[in-house]
Design an enzyme around this catalytic site. Structure first.
Site, PDB file in Angstrom:
ATOM      1  N   SER A   1       0.013  69.485-159.505  1.00  7.14           N
ATOM      2  CA  SER A   1      -0.633  69.322-158.401  1.00  7.14           C
ATOM      3  C   SER A   1      -1.567  70.443-157.988  1.00  7.14           C
ATOM      4  O   SER A   1      -2.609  70.578-158.543  1.00  7.14           O
ATOM      5  CB  SER A   1       0.570  69.128-157.103  1.00  7.14           C
ATOM      6  OG  SER A   1      -0.091  69.170-155.897  1.00  7.14           O
TER       7      SER A   1
ATOM      8  N   ASP B   1      -6.188  67.971-152.826  1.00 11.25           N
ATOM      9  CA  ASP B   1      -5.288  68.912-153.700  1.00 11.25           C
ATOM     10  C   ASP B   1      -5.608  68.571-155.114  1.00 11.25           C
ATOM     11  O   ASP B   1      -6.343  67.516-155.499  1.00 11.25           O
ATOM     12  CB  ASP B   1      -4.092  69.171-153.396  1.00 11.25           C
ATOM     13  CG  ASP B   1      -3.146  67.977-153.392  1.00 11.25           C
ATOM     14  OD1 ASP B   1      -3.606  66.657-153.828  1.00 11.25           O
ATOM     15  OD2 ASP B   1      -1.976  67.858-153.519  1.00 11.25           O
TER      16      ASP B   1
ATOM     17  N   ASP C   1      -4.066  66.827-157.623  1.00 12.52           N
ATOM     18  CA  ASP C   1      -3.626  65.415-158.157  1.00 12.52           C
ATOM     19  C   ASP C   1      -4.084  64.443-157.011  1.00 12.52           C
ATOM     20  O   ASP C   1      -3.945  63.207-157.089  1.00 12.52           O
ATOM     21  CB  ASP C   1      -2.002  65.248-158.468  1.00 12.52           C
ATOM     22  CG  ASP C   1      -1.436  65.615-157.351  1.00 12.52           C
ATOM     23  OD1 ASP C   1      -1.744  66.403-156.415  1.00 12.52           O
ATOM     24  OD2 ASP C   1      -0.059  65.276-157.254  1.00 12.52           O
TER      25      ASP C   1
ATOM     26  N   ASP D   1      -3.045  63.530-154.123  1.00 17.78           N
ATOM     27  CA  ASP D   1      -2.251  62.918-153.208  1.00 17.78           C
ATOM     28  C   ASP D   1      -2.439  63.386-151.791  1.00 17.78           C
ATOM     29  O   ASP D   1      -1.724  62.583-150.957  1.00 17.78           O
ATOM     30  CB  ASP D   1      -1.064  62.425-153.924  1.00 17.78           C
ATOM     31  CG  ASP D   1      -0.410  63.763-153.936  1.00 17.78           C
ATOM     32  OD1 ASP D   1      -0.916  65.103-153.810  1.00 17.78           O
ATOM     33  OD2 ASP D   1       0.962  63.992-154.225  1.00 17.78           O
TER      34      ASP D   1
END
Length: 496
Positions: A105, A257, A259, A261
């Site tokens: 992440s 961010d 990743d 999500d």
């Protein structure tokens, strides 16, 4: 790697986050793949496992090692390659298979990790299989042999690109074709937003052009994060986006961010829009959408530190607010239990019933774009009704005995006749009739010796007064050592 790592050090409550290769190496990833097949895929009777990864340099090798572990147990694997975490959730839902997403992440470049789910993107957390996966993988790394399920023939590995399918699915949930023209600056932070935004909001996946002019910032996929950390929760990482929005005269800015999500929003003036305001805005849209489809009993989930305005907005729309603990596994479980159409968290995670109850920052961003494009005013005017109070942001203090400090805070509340509950930490609400209103939550971190404080009030002076009094109490308690850090004040507009 020197010796066998202790998996409990980096297999956390919700996912895996470790330093590469000292903690998370190909050997560890393979063991976790074996354990995932044994604990999840085989007992669930899954037809296969879908595996995706982000842009970090170590992600391809780690995901391949994990896949080898899965196939060694006779389970097939579908590799979907580069994807966002919500792209992996889409694959898990569309293929009805358990999934593994290799990403850390927003963590710095030396980290990598794994987010795991059962079929239809159902969460795998500490209490829903992750502890068993960790323990079995540790046993294998320590030399254990003789697994419970006979493996038989190895599983197959196939490769599939689902980016266009993912983009088309999201386009089917929010129609942006009728929007007025909008100029949008998007900061992908060198993360997976640079892969998904051109496909969903542009024509990169072969979909029709939308009335959006995208101004890209840091779309180059680079897991070393050369420009700034891909963590929009830190105000320092929004500075470039804010400047670009003002420079280009854009209607709004979006920051994803690492990743992709989570999605943060800034308005045309470059001012951040609180995730609670986005929760309220999207909640109203999803309530209206559900009602149009014939739903009469509509529920929206939010966590304990969302703004009080979220509950008010939901009730004003004649829907039911459902309050839950902080953390995606709690949100997802509560959404499924309540059949909620939408859920939002202060951390800019947004969950949708129509997306298998999973979180997707891209879909939330599309709702914001649609809401803005359906009317002529600026985003600040649109969100004004959802930003009614002033919030402190989350402030962390290091404490050696969080339970003792929380008891002192409870005594402070009792002296003032305030209401309390313990759904997640301690939430304290001002006595009825107090003007301006205030409330706060203190809760201990699951993984660090931290006590987290969130305060909200009807005006800035009240918020600051409550905040400062509580911080003085927490940090003079004899168990507090020092402040680790805090988020900046999140202005929600004075509602006095």
């Amino acid at each position: 790697m020197f010796g066998v790592p202790h998996l409990a050090d980096f297999v956390k409550a919700y996912d895996v986050r470790g330093i590469v290769p000292d903690q998370l190496s190909p050997e560890v990833a393979r063991a976790l793949g074996v354990a995932f097949a044994e604990v999840v895929a085989v007992p669930d009777g899954a037809s296969g496992v879908v595996v995706g990864h982000d842009m970090r340099p170590s992600s391809p090798e780690l995901s391949s090692a994990f896949a080898a572990g899965v196939t060694s147990r006779g389970v097939d694997v579908t590799l979907i390659g580069l994807c966002s975490t919500d792209g992996l959730y889409y694959a898990s839902g569309a293929l009805d298979q358990p999934g593994a997403m290799f990403t850390a992440s927003h963590n710095p470049a030396q980290y990598n990790g794994i987010k795991l789910c059962r079929s239809a993107a159902r969460p795998v957390g500490q209490d829903s299989g992750l502890a068993e996966i960790r323990d079995l993988a540790q046993w294998l790394l320590d030399g254990g042999t003789g697994l419970a399920h006979p493996a038989g023939e190895p599983g197959s590995v196939t490769t599939r690109d689902l980016l266009a399918d993912y983009a088309g699915f999201l386009r089917g949930l929010v129609d942006l074709s009728g929007s007025r023209p909008l100029k949008v600056v998007v900061d992908a932070g060198n993360g997976m937003g640079g892969h998904t935004v051109p496909a969903v909001l542009g024509t990169g996946a072969g979909l029709p052009e939308l009335p959006l002019e995208i101004v890209p910032l840091y779309f180059e996929l680079d897991g070393t994060f050369p420009n700034h950390e891909a963590n929009p929760l830190d105000p320092a990482n929004l500075v470039d986006l804010q400047a670009a929005v003002r420079e280009h005269g854009a209607d709004l800015g979006l920051a994803f961010d690492g990743d992709a999500d989570r999605c943060f929003v800034v308005d045309a003036d470059g001012e951040p829009v609180s995730p609670s305001a986005i929760t309220g805005l999207v909640a109203v849209r999803e309530i209206d959408r559900a009602r149009a489809a014939g739903d009469t009993d509509v529920a929206i989930v939010h966590n304990v530190i969302s703004s009080a305005a979220v509950r008010e907005v939901i009730r004003e729309s004649d829907a039911t607010p459902v309050r839950t603990r902080v953390g995606h596994s709690f949100i997802k479980a509560e959404m499924a239990r309540a059949g909620a159409v939408f859920g939002g968290e202060h951390s800019a995670h947004y969950y949708f019933r129509d997306f298998w109850f999973a979180d997707t920052g891209m879909l939330a961003a599309m709702h914001v774009l649609a809401a803005l494009g359906e009317q002529d005013g600026p985003l600040s005017a649109l969100t004004d009704d959802y930003e009614r109070y002033v919030a402190s942001g989350e402030i962390n203090s290091t404490v050696s005995d969080s339970a003792a400090v929380v008891e002192q805070v409870r005594a402070w509340a009792q002296v003032r006749g305030a209401g309390t509950d313990e759904l997640d930490g301690l939430t304290v609400t001002c006595p009825d009739g107090t003007t301006p209103m205030w409330w706060f939550n203190v809760r201990a971190s699951n993984t660090e010796p931290l006590l987290r404080l969130n305060v909200e009030a009807g005006d800035r002076e009240t918020m600051q007064g409550v905040r400062d009094e509580l911080l003085a109490l927490i940090r003079s308690s004899g168990t507090a050592r020092d402040e680790i850090g805090s988020t900046a004040d999140q202005d929600a507009g004075d509602a006095s």
